[in-house]
Design a protein around this motif. Structure first.
Motif, mmCIF file in Angstrom:
data_model
loop_
_atom_site.group_PDB
_atom_site.id
_atom_site.type_symbol
_atom_site.label_atom_id
_atom_site.label_comp_id
_atom_site.label_asym_id
_atom_site.label_seq_id
_atom_site.Cartn_x
_atom_site.Cartn_y
_atom_site.Cartn_z
ATOM 1 N N LEU A 39 1.188 1.715 -0.014
ATOM 2 C CA LEU A 39 -0.030 2.514 -0.188
ATOM 3 C C LEU A 39 -0.077 3.287 -1.491
ATOM 4 O O LEU A 39 -1.051 3.169 -2.215
ATOM 5 N N PRO A 40 0.909 4.108 -1.809
ATOM 6 C CA PRO A 40 0.818 4.697 -3.148
ATOM 7 C C PRO A 40 1.218 3.617 -4.143
ATOM 8 O O PRO A 40 2.390 3.369 -4.372
ATOM 9 N N THR A 42 2.443 1.739 -6.919
ATOM 10 C CA THR A 42 3.241 2.061 -8.094
ATOM 11 C C THR A 42 2.863 1.118 -9.220
ATOM 12 O O THR A 42 2.259 0.063 -8.981
ATOM 13 N N PRO A 43 3.200 1.446 -10.449
ATOM 14 C CA PRO A 43 2.896 0.530 -11.556
ATOM 15 C C PRO A 43 3.549 -0.846 -11.370
ATOM 16 O O PRO A 43 2.951 -1.864 -11.715
ATOM 17 N N ALA A 44 4.736 -0.877 -10.806
ATOM 18 C CA ALA A 44 5.400 -2.170 -10.592
ATOM 19 C C ALA A 44 4.641 -2.999 -9.550
ATOM 20 O O ALA A 44 4.459 -4.216 -9.721
ATOM 21 N N ALA A 45 4.186 -2.364 -8.465
ATOM 22 C CA ALA A 45 3.421 -3.078 -7.439
ATOM 23 C C ALA A 45 2.083 -3.545 -8.004
ATOM 24 O O ALA A 45 1.622 -4.643 -7.683
ATOM 25 N N ALA A 46 1.471 -2.724 -8.844
ATOM 26 C CA ALA A 46 0.191 -3.115 -9.444
ATOM 27 C C ALA A 46 0.369 -4.326 -10.353
ATOM 28 O O ALA A 46 -0.486 -5.222 -10.381
ATOM 29 N N ASP A 47 1.493 -4.384 -11.077
ATOM 30 C CA ASP A 47 1.761 -5.549 -11.933
ATOM 31 C C ASP A 47 1.932 -6.815 -11.098
ATOM 32 O O ASP A 47 1.429 -7.888 -11.457
ATOM 33 N N VAL A 48 2.639 -6.699 -9.993
ATOM 34 C CA VAL A 48 2.828 -7.858 -9.110
ATOM 35 C C VAL A 48 1.485 -8.326 -8.552
ATOM 36 O O VAL A 48 1.205 -9.526 -8.509
ATOM 37 N N LEU A 49 0.651 -7.386 -8.143
ATOM 38 C CA LEU A 49 -0.659 -7.758 -7.608
ATOM 39 C C LEU A 49 -1.538 -8.402 -8.678
ATOM 40 O O LEU A 49 -2.265 -9.361 -8.398
#
Length: 90
Positions: A39-40, A42-49
């Protein structure tokens, strides 16, 4: 169908099914990835998405190209041959 036209190589409903499945499957997979992302974000999760969205776009584009080629081949194969005279009954 008359005797002068050939049967298509692939049934038209199969081409439609291939187009729909090739578009929906990657889109659903990306939607699922967004649903299970932390849910929050992170920049790393946003890059993966972002990478997943790009990959899904590539798969959808390749599927559209393959469907177009298969449709063209199917249309060309089902055309009657040129220069062949039609049987005329007298």
């Amino acid at each position: 169908m008359s005797a002068s036209t050939q049967k298509p190589l692939i049934a038209p409903w199969k081409i439609t099914l291939m187009a729909v499945a090739g578009t929906l499957v990657p889109a659903i997979m990306v939607a699922f990835a967004f649903a299970v992302a932390p849910l929050p974000v992170t920049p790393a999760a946003a890059d993966v998405l972002r990478q997943l969205v790009r990959m899904a776009g590539v798969f959808i584009g390749l599927n559209a190209l393959i469907v177009a080629v298969v449709t063209l081949i199917n249309a060309l194969a089902s055309r009657p041959a040129r220069g062949r005279p039609l049987a005329v009954r007298t």
